[in-house]
Design a protein around this motif. Structure first.
Motif, PDB file in Angstrom:
ATOM      1  N   ASP A 153       2.155  26.645  18.159  1.00 37.01           N
ATOM      2  CA  ASP A 153       3.416  26.255  17.540  1.00 37.01           C
ATOM      3  C   ASP A 153       3.685  24.789  17.875  1.00 37.01           C
ATOM      4  N   VAL A 154       3.672  23.947  16.861  1.00 34.41           N
ATOM      5  CA  VAL A 154       3.841  22.505  17.046  1.00 34.41           C
ATOM      6  C   VAL A 154       5.184  22.181  17.688  1.00 34.41           C
ATOM      7  N   LEU A 155       6.251  22.820  17.222  1.00 34.81           N
ATOM      8  CA  LEU A 155       7.576  22.538  17.760  1.00 34.81           C
ATOM      9  C   LEU A 155       7.666  22.925  19.227  1.00 34.81           C
ATOM     10  N   ASP A 191       8.561  22.909  27.791  1.00 37.95           N
ATOM     11  CA  ASP A 191       7.689  22.639  28.937  1.00 37.95           C
ATOM     12  C   ASP A 191       6.801  23.854  29.224  1.00 37.95           C
ATOM     13  N   GLY A 192       5.532  23.585  29.388  1.00 38.99           N
ATOM     14  CA  GLY A 192       4.614  24.640  29.777  1.00 38.99           C
ATOM     15  C   GLY A 192       3.999  25.427  28.630  1.00 38.99           C
ATOM     16  N   TYR A 193       4.514  25.254  27.395  1.00 36.44           N
ATOM     17  CA  TYR A 193       3.983  26.060  26.294  1.00 36.44           C
ATOM     18  C   TYR A 193       2.513  25.718  26.021  1.00 36.44           C
ATOM     19  N   ALA A 194       2.202  24.438  25.842  1.00 34.56           N
ATOM     20  CA  ALA A 194       0.828  24.049  25.520  1.00 34.56           C
ATOM     21  C   ALA A 194      -0.129  24.456  26.633  1.00 34.56           C
ATOM     22  N   ALA A 195       0.290  24.227  27.868  1.00 33.06           N
ATOM     23  CA  ALA A 195      -0.553  24.625  28.998  1.00 33.06           C
ATOM     24  C   ALA A 195      -0.755  26.131  29.018  1.00 33.06           C
ATOM     25  N   ARG A 200      11.335  25.594   8.640  1.00 30.28           N
ATOM     26  CA  ARG A 200      11.938  24.301   8.984  1.00 30.28           C
ATOM     27  C   ARG A 200      11.391  23.175   8.115  1.00 30.28           C
ATOM     28  N   VAL A 201      10.196  23.354   7.557  1.00 37.03           N
ATOM     29  CA  VAL A 201       9.623  22.347   6.669  1.00 37.03           C
ATOM     30  C   VAL A 201      10.042  22.600   5.223  1.00 37.03           C
ATOM     31  N   TRP A 202      10.058  23.856   4.813  1.00 34.36           N
ATOM     32  CA  TRP A 202      10.484  24.164   3.443  1.00 34.36           C
ATOM     33  C   TRP A 202      11.953  23.833   3.236  1.00 34.36           C
ATOM     34  N   ARG A 205       4.519  14.953  14.355  1.00 32.38           N
ATOM     35  CA  ARG A 205       4.779  15.757  15.555  1.00 32.38           C
ATOM     36  C   ARG A 205       3.506  16.482  16.010  1.00 32.38           C
ATOM     37  N   THR A 206       2.656  16.848  15.048  1.00 31.37           N
ATOM     38  CA  THR A 206       1.425  17.554  15.396  1.00 31.37           C
ATOM     39  C   THR A 206       0.522  16.696  16.266  1.00 31.37           C
ATOM     40  N   ALA A 207       0.545  15.396  16.045  1.00 30.07           N
ATOM     41  CA  ALA A 207      -0.235  14.506  16.909  1.00 30.07           C
ATOM     42  C   ALA A 207       0.233  14.613  18.351  1.00 30.07           C
ATOM     43  N   ALA A 208       1.547  14.620  18.559  1.00 27.78           N
ATOM     44  CA  ALA A 208       2.092  14.759  19.913  1.00 27.78           C
ATOM     45  C   ALA A 208       1.770  16.128  20.486  1.00 27.78           C
ATOM     46  N   ALA A 209       1.780  17.164  19.637  1.00 28.85           N
ATOM     47  CA  ALA A 209       1.451  18.512  20.096  1.00 28.85           C
ATOM     48  C   ALA A 209       0.004  18.593  20.559  1.00 28.85           C
ATOM     49  N   ALA A 210      -0.901  17.942  19.807  1.00 26.35           N
ATOM     50  CA  ALA A 210      -2.306  17.917  20.214  1.00 26.35           C
ATOM     51  C   ALA A 210      -2.475  17.218  21.546  1.00 26.35           C
TER      52      ALA A 210
END
Length: 332
Positions: A43-45, A51-55, A95-97, A115-120
């Motif tokens: 989930d990009v958002l 905090d901690g989601y990507a990890a 949220r995009v539609w 935002r996807t760049a930051a998520a990556a």
């Protein structure tokens, strides 16, 4: 592990919880997963705000002995340049539609791709694969004839909408890899070269190589690797079959569903189509590609779990580490 990690793209498995898929992929023999930004896979958002989601997503994979080298956000990327219609509502996050106003959707999609760049970066992966959409794809067959400047305006639209996104990717030290594909601004080698030119060779822009979208069109899919050697940031491994005799439908598919007996071409599991993976792997070695080989499994006639296991086994049997010396060096 093989010469390169073999991963599974999770886009076609988004109906399955990531925890379940990770366990299966490990059992099937994969080295990692390429996470789709839909379903519960990534989930990009949440990755940029929680905090901690990507990890946590990475830790889930690690617990199964899996790696992650890339994420993919094809669905949102498609809406950046497309003429928006009801089909897009089926694939976009709410949220995009939003209200469905076409220009507003395109702008929200662009913001989501930035935002996807930051998520990556939060996940610690260097590549986001995806689509760009195209304002001119519907006119790929030029009748009625294009008025002067029509195609140029389409590429200019791509430039205007994607240049700020690519700047966000550069700031995050992440590459955007367009999967060259019908319906995108680049769908063959000629249009891919034009897309690179349209963004003035932006350092963050490159390609997710997928031979299955080139081969049935008659595009030199091995030559594509050599032509864009320094811009191949990721590679999908997917096979495609096409008939060598005349069929009722050709490269445009006749509005027939995938898997229909009268199609002139169809995606197949690796080794069951007509793509020459031996030459692809040798070309990837030749250009120094060291990234993952990500299986995008699609075969309308085969059980997907059987296919995912078989595809991994077949690809692993085909891969080999490149030579570090000439084979006859010992003679001298």
């Amino acid at each position: 592990m093989s010469a390169r990690p073999i991963t599974l793209f999770t886009g076609q498995w988004a109906d399955m919880p990531l925890a379940t898929l990770a366990g299966k992929a490990a059992e099937w023999g994969y080295d990692g997963l390429e996470l789709a930004c839909w379903g519960d896979h990534f989930d990009v958002l949440r990755a940029t705000e929680e905090d901690g989601y990507a990890a946590g997503q990475r830790d889930l994979l690690t617990s199964h002995g899996l790696e992650v080298h890339a994420i993919a956000n094809h669905l949102v990327g498609q809406a950046v340049c497309d003429p928006i219609d009801a089909r897009h509502q089926l694939i976009l996050p709410e949220r995009v539609w939003g209200d469905g106003d076409p220009e507003a959707v395109r702008r929200r999609a662009a913001a989501e791709m930035s935002r996807t760049a930051a998520a990556a970066a939060a996940l610690g992966v260097p590549v986001v694969n995806g689509f760009t959409g195209s304002s001119i794809w519907a006119a790929a067959y030029a009748f009625p004839p294009h008025p002067p400047g029509f195609v140029e305006a389409g590429f200019a639209d791509f430039t205007d909408r994607w240049s700020p996104i690519l700047d966000a990717f550069a700031a995050a030290d992440v590459k955007f890899a367009l999967e060259v594909h019908p319906t995108e601004i680049a769908f063959d080698a000629a249009s891919a070269a034009r897309a690179v030119e349209a963004v003035a060779g932006h350092a963050a822009f490159g390609f997710n190589y997928d031979p299955s979208h080139l081969a049935y069109q008659g595009v030199d899919y091995v030559g594509f690797i050599l032509e864009f050697a320094d811009r191949i940031h990721h590679a999908h491994m997917k096979d495609v079959w096409w008939s060598d005799t005349a069929r009722r439908s050709g490269v445009f598919g006749g509005h027939l569903d995938f898997g229909h007996a009268e199609r002139g071409w169809d995606f197949r599991s690796i080794g069951r189509g007509r793509v020459n993976f031996e030459e692809i792997l040798r070309a990837l070695d030749r250009v120094g590609y060291a990234g993952p080989l990500s299986i995008e499994w699609e075969d309308s006639g085969m059980d997907r779990e059987h296919g995912a296991r078989e595809a991994c086994e077949r690809l692993r049997a085909m891969t080999f580490p490149p030579s570090a010396t000439a084979f006859d060096a010992a003679f001298s």
